[in-house]
Design a protein around this motif. Structure first.
Motif, PDB file in Angstrom:
ATOM      1  N   TRP A 131      -9.477  14.175  -4.752  1.00  0.00           N
ATOM      2  CA  TRP A 131      -8.872  12.891  -5.101  1.00  0.00           C
ATOM      3  C   TRP A 131      -9.525  11.707  -4.396  1.00  0.00           C
ATOM      4  O   TRP A 131      -9.354  10.566  -4.796  1.00  0.00           O
ATOM      5  N   ASN A 132     -10.263  11.978  -3.339  1.00  0.00           N
ATOM      6  CA  ASN A 132     -11.109  10.991  -2.663  1.00  0.00           C
ATOM      7  C   ASN A 132     -10.390   9.678  -2.323  1.00  0.00           C
ATOM      8  O   ASN A 132     -10.806   8.593  -2.757  1.00  0.00           O
ATOM      9  N   PRO A 133      -9.329   9.735  -1.515  1.00  0.00           N
ATOM     10  CA  PRO A 133      -8.668   8.492  -1.092  1.00  0.00           C
ATOM     11  C   PRO A 133      -9.591   7.661  -0.207  1.00  0.00           C
ATOM     12  O   PRO A 133     -10.484   8.194   0.451  1.00  0.00           O
ATOM     13  N   HIS A 134      -9.355   6.354  -0.187  1.00  0.00           N
ATOM     14  CA  HIS A 134     -10.261   5.444   0.527  1.00  0.00           C
ATOM     15  C   HIS A 134     -10.208   5.651   2.041  1.00  0.00           C
ATOM     16  O   HIS A 134     -11.232   5.613   2.719  1.00  0.00           O
ATOM     17  N   TYR A 135      -9.001   5.862   2.582  1.00  0.00           N
ATOM     18  CA  TYR A 135      -8.837   6.037   4.025  1.00  0.00           C
ATOM     19  C   TYR A 135      -8.172   7.383   4.322  1.00  0.00           C
ATOM     20  O   TYR A 135      -7.173   7.744   3.687  1.00  0.00           O
ATOM     21  N   ILE A 136      -8.723   8.096   5.306  1.00  0.00           N
ATOM     22  CA  ILE A 136      -8.106   9.331   5.812  1.00  0.00           C
ATOM     23  C   ILE A 136      -8.076   9.243   7.335  1.00  0.00           C
ATOM     24  O   ILE A 136      -9.122   9.081   7.975  1.00  0.00           O
ATOM     25  N   ASP A 168       0.041  10.783 -10.072  1.00  0.00           N
ATOM     26  CA  ASP A 168       0.972   9.721 -10.461  1.00  0.00           C
ATOM     27  C   ASP A 168       0.884   8.471  -9.597  1.00  0.00           C
ATOM     28  O   ASP A 168       0.951   7.355 -10.105  1.00  0.00           O
ATOM     29  N   VAL A 169       0.740   8.651  -8.293  1.00  0.00           N
ATOM     30  CA  VAL A 169       0.806   7.535  -7.353  1.00  0.00           C
ATOM     31  C   VAL A 169      -0.596   7.160  -6.880  1.00  0.00           C
ATOM     32  O   VAL A 169      -1.374   8.032  -6.484  1.00  0.00           O
ATOM     33  N   ALA A 170      -0.902   5.870  -6.915  1.00  0.00           N
ATOM     34  CA  ALA A 170      -2.191   5.377  -6.413  1.00  0.00           C
ATOM     35  C   ALA A 170      -2.124   5.326  -4.890  1.00  0.00           C
ATOM     36  O   ALA A 170      -1.587   4.389  -4.301  1.00  0.00           O
ATOM     37  N   ILE A 171      -2.641   6.350  -4.245  1.00  0.00           N
ATOM     38  CA  ILE A 171      -2.573   6.469  -2.792  1.00  0.00           C
ATOM     39  C   ILE A 171      -3.712   5.677  -2.156  1.00  0.00           C
ATOM     40  O   ILE A 171      -4.890   5.893  -2.458  1.00  0.00           O
ATOM     41  N   ASP A 172      -3.350   4.757  -1.257  1.00  0.00           N
ATOM     42  CA  ASP A 172      -4.338   3.921  -0.590  1.00  0.00           C
ATOM     43  C   ASP A 172      -4.856   4.534   0.700  1.00  0.00           C
ATOM     44  O   ASP A 172      -5.987   4.258   1.116  1.00  0.00           O
ATOM     45  N   SER A 173      -4.026   5.351   1.341  1.00  0.00           N
ATOM     46  CA  SER A 173      -4.404   5.869   2.652  1.00  0.00           C
ATOM     47  C   SER A 173      -3.655   7.160   2.925  1.00  0.00           C
ATOM     48  O   SER A 173      -2.536   7.358   2.445  1.00  0.00           O
ATOM     49  N   VAL A 174      -4.275   8.031   3.714  1.00  0.00           N
ATOM     50  CA  VAL A 174      -3.709   9.341   4.037  1.00  0.00           C
ATOM     51  C   VAL A 174      -3.698   9.538   5.544  1.00  0.00           C
ATOM     52  O   VAL A 174      -4.670   9.212   6.228  1.00  0.00           O
ATOM     53  N   LYS A 175      -2.589  10.065   6.042  1.00  0.00           N
ATOM     54  CA  LYS A 175      -2.526  10.514   7.437  1.00  0.00           C
ATOM     55  C   LYS A 175      -2.345  12.028   7.424  1.00  0.00           C
ATOM     56  O   LYS A 175      -1.505  12.557   6.692  1.00  0.00           O
ATOM     57  N   ILE A 176      -3.140  12.745   8.198  1.00  0.00           N
ATOM     58  CA  ILE A 176      -3.027  14.198   8.295  1.00  0.00           C
ATOM     59  C   ILE A 176      -2.519  14.568   9.672  1.00  0.00           C
ATOM     60  O   ILE A 176      -3.066  14.139  10.682  1.00  0.00           O
ATOM     61  N   GLY A 177      -1.461  15.374   9.700  1.00  0.00           N
ATOM     62  CA  GLY A 177      -0.907  15.852  10.955  1.00  0.00           C
ATOM     63  C   GLY A 177      -0.983  17.361  11.062  1.00  0.00           C
ATOM     64  O   GLY A 177      -2.046  17.960  10.885  1.00  0.00           O
ATOM     65  N   MET A 178       0.144  18.003  11.304  1.00  0.00           N
ATOM     66  CA  MET A 178       0.197  19.447  11.542  1.00  0.00           C
ATOM     67  C   MET A 178      -0.195  20.266  10.311  1.00  0.00           C
ATOM     68  O   MET A 178       0.373  20.115   9.245  1.00  0.00           O
ATOM     69  N   LEU A 179      -1.179  21.180  10.490  1.00  0.00           N
ATOM     70  CA  LEU A 179      -1.607  22.052   9.391  1.00  0.00           C
ATOM     71  C   LEU A 179      -1.510  23.533   9.738  1.00  0.00           C
ATOM     72  O   LEU A 179      -1.540  24.364   8.848  1.00  0.00           O
ATOM     73  N   PHE A 180      -1.466  23.893  10.977  1.00  0.00           N
ATOM     74  CA  PHE A 180      -1.134  25.225  11.498  1.00  0.00           C
ATOM     75  C   PHE A 180      -2.225  26.285  11.370  1.00  0.00           C
ATOM     76  O   PHE A 180      -2.576  26.929  12.343  1.00  0.00           O
ATOM     77  N   ASP A 181      -2.781  26.531  10.156  1.00  0.00           N
ATOM     78  CA  ASP A 181      -3.753  27.620  10.060  1.00  0.00           C
ATOM     79  C   ASP A 181      -4.955  27.241   9.198  1.00  0.00           C
ATOM     80  O   ASP A 181      -4.993  26.196   8.548  1.00  0.00           O
ATOM     81  N   PRO A 229       0.822  -1.216   0.000  1.00  0.00           N
ATOM     82  CA  PRO A 229       0.000   0.000   0.000  1.00  0.00           C
ATOM     83  C   PRO A 229       0.854   1.264   0.000  1.00  0.00           C
ATOM     84  O   PRO A 229       1.922   1.323   0.614  1.00  0.00           O
ATOM     85  N   ASN A 230       0.385   2.267  -0.714  1.00  0.00           N
ATOM     86  CA  ASN A 230       1.029   3.568  -0.754  1.00  0.00           C
ATOM     87  C   ASN A 230       0.310   4.495   0.221  1.00  0.00           C
ATOM     88  O   ASN A 230      -0.909   4.689   0.104  1.00  0.00           O
ATOM     89  N   VAL A 231       1.043   5.041   1.165  1.00  0.00           N
ATOM     90  CA  VAL A 231       0.453   5.863   2.225  1.00  0.00           C
ATOM     91  C   VAL A 231       1.159   7.214   2.251  1.00  0.00           C
ATOM     92  O   VAL A 231       2.388   7.280   2.225  1.00  0.00           O
ATOM     93  N   VAL A 232       0.389   8.291   2.300  1.00  0.00           N
ATOM     94  CA  VAL A 232       0.985   9.627   2.332  1.00  0.00           C
ATOM     95  C   VAL A 232       0.707  10.296   3.674  1.00  0.00           C
ATOM     96  O   VAL A 232      -0.402  10.241   4.200  1.00  0.00           O
ATOM     97  N   SER A 233       1.742  10.902   4.218  1.00  0.00           N
ATOM     98  CA  SER A 233       1.605  11.754   5.397  1.00  0.00           C
ATOM     99  C   SER A 233       1.573  13.204   4.944  1.00  0.00           C
ATOM    100  O   SER A 233       2.447  13.647   4.199  1.00  0.00           O
ATOM    101  N   ILE A 234       0.563  13.928   5.383  1.00  0.00           N
ATOM    102  CA  ILE A 234       0.460  15.368   5.124  1.00  0.00           C
ATOM    103  C   ILE A 234       0.719  16.048   6.459  1.00  0.00           C
ATOM    104  O   ILE A 234      -0.144  16.077   7.337  1.00  0.00           O
TER     105      ILE A 234
END
Length: 273
Positions: free
Chosen positions: A99-104, A72-85, A6-11
């Protein structure tokens, strides 16, 4: 045929010490045998003792990072952390809705382990409005839950934790999951966490480990959940595996010597003997 990793992105933001933020997320995701990507939302001057400066990345650059990655990348899941404002929160929400990823998985980061603020006060309303409703799972600790709910009294019992879960679940649109972390409760021999799906509660108990090395535990837990959701059949199973990872990583944290304050956990306890 090999099974898909699985491809997972941290924001999230960058903590130069590597104990929290996107660097810790990438370590955690990798430790769960998932492929880690990252969208940087802020730079911080930070170590194990405190935060001395925060520089938010311009919102158009954050939006460009999200679009370019998802194109480009088929993202399976997203983690959201610090966003500040607020503006950054809206930008990330718009990108994810597009982009409507399956998991957030949303870790509502508000304060660093040192006590330094990582979210502007006026951004809390934007967090409630834009990110809670699109998240599969939210993972607040008790102080974060109090802020999100505007709850002035202490959340100091199982009953109050269950009530907070119900209110948070309604706040996020009566869907998905709330995972409320109880580590801040004092005078308890174990740390009690609650998972709520709108109907049932699942209680997770962990022994308290005597260590000061707890920097980035919230980042690691939410990242582990995000990495495990595409690999497990149920949210409950992902939680169990993530909790087991956290217990072991905290137990191994004293093997590391990083800084003079709250050190990091041992993300690669399985691999570093």
């Amino acid at each position: 045929m090999k099974s898909k990793c699985p491809n997972v992105v941290s924001i999230a933001g960058v903590d130069p010490s590597g104990g929290a933020g996107i660097l810790a997320d990438i370590k955690t995701i990798s430790a769960q045998r998932a492929y880690a990507c990252g969208v940087v939302t802020a730079l911080t001057a930070q170590n194990t003792v405190g935060v001395t400066a925060v520089f938010p990345i311009p919102v158009d650059m954050v939006a460009k990072q999200i679009d370019t990655l998802f194109e480009d990348v088929a993202i399976d899941s997203v983690k959201i952390g610090m966003l500040f404002d607020s503006e950054l929160i809206k930008t990330v929400a718009e990108g994810l809705e597009k982009w409507n990823p399956h998991y957030i998985v949303l870790d509502p980061v508000m304060v660093a382990k040192s006590g330094d603020p990582l979210l502007q006060q006026e951004a809390i309303a934007a967090l409630r409005e834009y990110l809670l409703p699109i998240s599969t799972v939210i993972t607040p600790n008790l102080p974060e839950a109090q802020i999100l709910l505007g709850w002035k009294g202490e959340i100091d019992s199982d009953e109050k934790m269950e009530e907070a879960c119900r209110l948070l679940w309604k706040l996020k649109g009566s869907h998905g999951y709330v995972f409320l972390k109880g580590g801040h409760r004092e005078n308890t021999k174990t740390a009690e966490d609650f998972l709520f799906d709108g109907k049932k509660f699942t209680k997770f108990s962990s022994k308290r480990i005597a260590t000061k090395n707890t920097h980035g535990t919230g980042c690691a837990l939410s990242s582990a959940i995000a990495a495990l959701l595409p690999q497990t059949k149920t949210v409950k199973t992902a939680m169990k595996k993530a909790k087991k990872f956290m217990d072991k990583a905290i137990e191994g944290s004293d093997d590391l010597e990083v800084g003079h304050g709250h050190g990091p956990i041992k993300h690669f306890y399985k691999y570093w003997k």
